[in-house]
Design a protein around this motif. Sequence first.
Motif, PDB file in Angstrom:
ATOM      1  N   THR A 295     -12.187  -8.039 -37.328  1.00 17.49           N
ATOM      2  CA  THR A 295     -13.454  -8.443 -37.917  1.00 17.49           C
ATOM      3  C   THR A 295     -13.252  -9.035 -39.310  1.00 17.49           C
ATOM      4  O   THR A 295     -12.575  -8.461 -40.151  1.00 17.49           O
ATOM      5  CB  THR A 295     -14.395  -7.224 -38.010  1.00 17.49           C
ATOM      6  N   CYS A 296     -13.870 -10.176 -39.538  1.00 13.69           N
ATOM      7  CA  CYS A 296     -13.895 -10.854 -40.840  1.00 13.69           C
ATOM      8  C   CYS A 296     -15.332 -11.312 -41.024  1.00 13.69           C
ATOM      9  O   CYS A 296     -15.760 -12.293 -40.416  1.00 13.69           O
ATOM     10  CB  CYS A 296     -12.929 -12.033 -40.830  1.00 13.69           C
ATOM     11  N   VAL A 297     -16.103 -10.563 -41.799  1.00 14.98           N
ATOM     12  CA  VAL A 297     -17.525 -10.873 -41.936  1.00 14.98           C
ATOM     13  C   VAL A 297     -17.895 -11.131 -43.384  1.00 14.98           C
ATOM     14  O   VAL A 297     -17.160 -10.793 -44.309  1.00 14.98           O
ATOM     15  CB  VAL A 297     -18.418  -9.745 -41.350  1.00 14.98           C
ATOM     16  N   SER A 298     -19.049 -11.742 -43.533  1.00 17.27           N
ATOM     17  CA  SER A 298     -19.633 -11.952 -44.834  1.00 17.27           C
ATOM     18  C   SER A 298     -18.740 -12.856 -45.676  1.00 17.27           C
ATOM     19  O   SER A 298     -18.312 -13.893 -45.205  1.00 17.27           O
ATOM     20  CB  SER A 298     -19.893 -10.582 -45.471  1.00 17.27           C
ATOM     21  N   ALA A 299     -18.437 -12.489 -46.909  1.00 14.30           N
ATOM     22  CA  ALA A 299     -17.634 -13.336 -47.798  1.00 14.30           C
ATOM     23  C   ALA A 299     -16.222 -13.567 -47.264  1.00 14.30           C
ATOM     24  O   ALA A 299     -15.594 -14.563 -47.611  1.00 14.30           O
ATOM     25  CB  ALA A 299     -17.587 -12.736 -49.197  1.00 14.30           C
ATOM     26  N   CYS A 300     -15.740 -12.693 -46.411  1.00 14.02           N
ATOM     27  CA  CYS A 300     -14.417 -12.881 -45.806  1.00 14.02           C
ATOM     28  C   CYS A 300     -14.343 -14.213 -45.061  1.00 14.02           C
ATOM     29  O   CYS A 300     -13.288 -14.847 -45.011  1.00 14.02           O
ATOM     30  CB  CYS A 300     -14.110 -11.723 -44.860  1.00 14.02           C
ATOM     31  N   THR A 301     -15.467 -14.659 -44.495  1.00  8.72           N
ATOM     32  CA  THR A 301     -15.477 -15.899 -43.717  1.00  8.72           C
ATOM     33  C   THR A 301     -15.136 -17.123 -44.556  1.00  8.72           C
ATOM     34  O   THR A 301     -14.806 -18.175 -44.011  1.00  8.72           O
ATOM     35  CB  THR A 301     -16.843 -16.110 -43.044  1.00  8.72           C
ATOM     36  N   MET A 302     -15.180 -16.974 -45.874  1.00  7.99           N
ATOM     37  CA  MET A 302     -14.839 -18.096 -46.759  1.00  7.99           C
ATOM     38  C   MET A 302     -13.394 -18.540 -46.579  1.00  7.99           C
ATOM     39  O   MET A 302     -13.042 -19.656 -46.956  1.00  7.99           O
ATOM     40  CB  MET A 302     -15.128 -17.713 -48.213  1.00  7.99           C
ATOM     41  N   VAL A 303     -12.559 -17.695 -45.977  1.00  6.18           N
ATOM     42  CA  VAL A 303     -11.181 -18.067 -45.694  1.00  6.18           C
ATOM     43  C   VAL A 303     -11.138 -19.374 -44.904  1.00  6.18           C
ATOM     44  O   VAL A 303     -10.218 -20.177 -45.071  1.00  6.18           O
ATOM     45  CB  VAL A 303     -10.426 -16.935 -44.944  1.00  6.18           C
ATOM     46  N   LEU A 304     -12.126 -19.604 -44.065  1.00  6.58           N
ATOM     47  CA  LEU A 304     -12.136 -20.790 -43.203  1.00  6.58           C
ATOM     48  C   LEU A 304     -12.217 -22.093 -43.994  1.00  6.58           C
ATOM     49  O   LEU A 304     -11.781 -23.138 -43.504  1.00  6.58           O
ATOM     50  CB  LEU A 304     -13.292 -20.709 -42.209  1.00  6.58           C
ATOM     51  N   GLY A 305     -12.770 -22.050 -45.196  1.00  2.00           N
ATOM     52  CA  GLY A 305     -12.875 -23.248 -46.010  1.00  2.00           C
ATOM     53  C   GLY A 305     -11.922 -23.285 -47.185  1.00  2.00           C
ATOM     54  O   GLY A 305     -11.692 -24.346 -47.762  1.00  2.00           O
ATOM     55  N   LEU A 306     -11.371 -22.137 -47.545  1.00  2.00           N
ATOM     56  CA  LEU A 306     -10.526 -22.080 -48.739  1.00  2.00           C
ATOM     57  C   LEU A 306      -9.032 -22.116 -48.440  1.00  2.00           C
ATOM     58  O   LEU A 306      -8.235 -22.384 -49.335  1.00  2.00           O
ATOM     59  CB  LEU A 306     -10.878 -20.832 -49.558  1.00  2.00           C
ATOM     60  N   VAL A 307      -8.656 -21.844 -47.219  1.00  2.45           N
ATOM     61  CA  VAL A 307      -7.248 -21.922 -46.799  1.00  2.45           C
ATOM     62  C   VAL A 307      -7.178 -23.044 -45.760  1.00  2.45           C
ATOM     63  O   VAL A 307      -8.047 -23.133 -44.883  1.00  2.45           O
ATOM     64  CB  VAL A 307      -6.769 -20.573 -46.203  1.00  2.45           C
ATOM     65  N   PRO A 308      -6.170 -23.913 -45.838  1.00  2.00           N
ATOM     66  CA  PRO A 308      -6.074 -25.006 -44.859  1.00  2.00           C
ATOM     67  C   PRO A 308      -6.095 -24.483 -43.418  1.00  2.00           C
ATOM     68  O   PRO A 308      -5.451 -23.484 -43.097  1.00  2.00           O
ATOM     69  CB  PRO A 308      -4.737 -25.666 -45.186  1.00  2.00           C
ATOM     70  N   SER A 309      -6.826 -25.170 -42.563  1.00  2.00           N
ATOM     71  CA  SER A 309      -7.003 -24.720 -41.181  1.00  2.00           C
ATOM     72  C   SER A 309      -5.691 -24.640 -40.412  1.00  2.00           C
ATOM     73  O   SER A 309      -5.562 -23.821 -39.504  1.00  2.00           O
ATOM     74  CB  SER A 309      -7.989 -25.615 -40.437  1.00  2.00           C
ATOM     75  N   ASP A 310      -4.704 -25.452 -40.792  1.00  2.74           N
ATOM     76  CA  ASP A 310      -3.423 -25.396 -40.080  1.00  2.74           C
ATOM     77  C   ASP A 310      -2.600 -24.162 -40.450  1.00  2.74           C
ATOM     78  O   ASP A 310      -1.541 -23.933 -39.873  1.00  2.74           O
ATOM     79  CB  ASP A 310      -2.611 -26.667 -40.306  1.00  2.74           C
ATOM     80  N   ARG A 311      -3.103 -23.364 -41.386  1.00  2.00           N
ATOM     81  CA  ARG A 311      -2.425 -22.119 -41.756  1.00  2.00           C
ATOM     82  C   ARG A 311      -3.225 -20.894 -41.337  1.00  2.00           C
ATOM     83  O   ARG A 311      -2.891 -19.777 -41.720  1.00  2.00           O
ATOM     84  CB  ARG A 311      -2.188 -22.083 -43.266  1.00  2.00           C
TER      85      ARG A 311
END
Length: 174
Positions: free
Chosen positions: A55-71
Amino acid sequence: MRACLIAAVISMALTATSASATVIISDDVGGKMKDYTTHFQQVRNSGEPVVISGTCVSACTMVLGLVPSDRICATPNAVFGFHAAWTFDSSGKRVVSASGTQDLMNTYPAPVRAWIARQGGLTPKMMYLRGRDLAAIVAPCNTSRAASVSRSKRFGGVRQVDDPNAPRASFDTR
């Protein structure tokens, strides 16, 4: 108990010095957007890959925009939970933060924003991205990446209470 503590300290020392560590995210309930922005910018700058294994909810979901998708990759157990950002009003009541929610949306890549729009947008109610919908946005992990847990850094919710009015993406009760 002492042996567990010593093992934990050694494990932290080994992973903290490993330039090729993998960040594993599971059971992360979110927190302040500012804290997650700082953390995921550090992960982005480190070059470390990220495995979403739960589970990655709430502010954790920001990983999707802050870390390159290929990583970033997701295991079959991965679940993202999205909702509107919130803050406290002058009486201490939790209220939706329009600016925080907009900042959150601006963080996400286009495929995530499109998925959220198809769900009706961000509201106080949690909406979940998993399964086929998730696989269309986040690459599934191959077995070697998912098995790299032995050389991993785990990230859980960051909870600092220094600024109670900072926008949050979490419904964490404190």
